[in-house]
Design an enzyme around this catalytic site. Structure first.
Site, PDB file in Angstrom:
ATOM      1  N   GLN A  27      33.597  46.335  42.066  1.00 23.27           N
ATOM      2  CA  GLN A  27      35.508  46.290  41.828  1.00 23.27           C
ATOM      3  C   GLN A  27      35.583  46.699  42.322  1.00 23.27           C
ATOM      4  OE1 GLN A  27      32.265  47.814  38.502  1.00 23.27           O
ATOM      5  NE2 GLN A  27      33.291  50.135  38.605  1.00 23.27           N
ATOM      6  N   GLY A  28      37.029  46.658  41.961  1.00 27.09           N
ATOM      7  CA  GLY A  28      38.339  47.613  42.790  1.00 27.09           C
ATOM      8  C   GLY A  28      39.288  48.269  41.832  1.00 27.09           C
ATOM      9  N   TYR A  29      39.594  49.138  42.442  1.00 29.81           N
ATOM     10  CA  TYR A  29      40.391  49.707  41.647  1.00 29.81           C
ATOM     11  C   TYR A  29      41.965  49.677  41.927  1.00 29.81           C
ATOM     12  CZ  TYR A  29      36.562  51.684  38.987  1.00 29.81           C
ATOM     13  OH  TYR A  29      35.639  52.325  38.275  1.00 29.81           O
ATOM     14  N   LEU A  30      43.131  49.240  41.530  1.00 27.17           N
ATOM     15  CA  LEU A  30      44.537  49.101  41.447  1.00 27.17           C
ATOM     16  C   LEU A  30      45.464  50.313  41.541  1.00 27.17           C
ATOM     17  CD1 LEU A  30      44.261  45.906  39.213  1.00 27.17           C
ATOM     18  CD2 LEU A  30      45.451  45.702  41.766  1.00 27.17           C
TER      19      LEU A  30
END
Length: 155
Positions: A27-30
């Site tokens: 998962q990655g955060y914008l």
């Protein structure tokens, strides 16, 4: 409005995970760690999601939509430097509740966290965790995935 009520704990010792379902998660955060709202991309095995979470600790707004792999890959580069990789084990506790145990990989290894969701705040507040759960870190912002994605394992 969809609301998530959950508590998060460190893991004192791993339980028997033979009956748990396993998923590989990236998962990655914008959004940045200090933003009040969290916008996250998540790949869970072969499914892809865009999730919005509101501020808060034990209770917060959560909205999620499944997206295509192409949509995921379009935005994934924007999460560089704000990513988490983990194995998630989902199982059932003796009291019938479902747990999600995350075993972090990469720079966050060997961290392990477990979360339990509840129907009400009162139920969450009254919860007594099993002995394999460690300290409660629900209110400790250092253990939010979006914070760890940027800052690493809490000291």
């Amino acid at each position: 409005m969809s609301t998530e009520i959950e508590r998060k704990f460190l893991v004192a010792k791993l339980p028997d995970l033979s009956g748990a379902a396993k998923a590989v998660v990236r998962q990655g955060y914008l959004t940045a760690p200090d933003d009040s709202t969290e916008l996250r991309l998540r790949q869970k095995n072969d499914k892809f999601f865009l999730t919005l979470k509101g501020g808060g600790t034990m209770v917060r707004v959560e909205r999620e939509a499944e997206i295509s792999s192409e949509q995921f890959e379009t935005f994934w580069p924007e999460t560089e430097g704000r990513r988490v990789e983990k194995e998630r084990y989902t199982g059932q506790l003796p009291d019938g509740r479902v747990y999600e145990l995350d075993v972090f990989l990469g720079g966050l290894a060997p961290l392990r966290l477990v979360e339990v969701e509840f129907q009400t705040e009162a139920e969450a507040s009254a919860y007594t965790p099993p002995d394999w759960f460690g300290p409660d870190v629900t209110a400790d912002k250092r253990y939010k995935n979006k914070t760890m994605a940027t800052n690493g394992v809490p000291a």
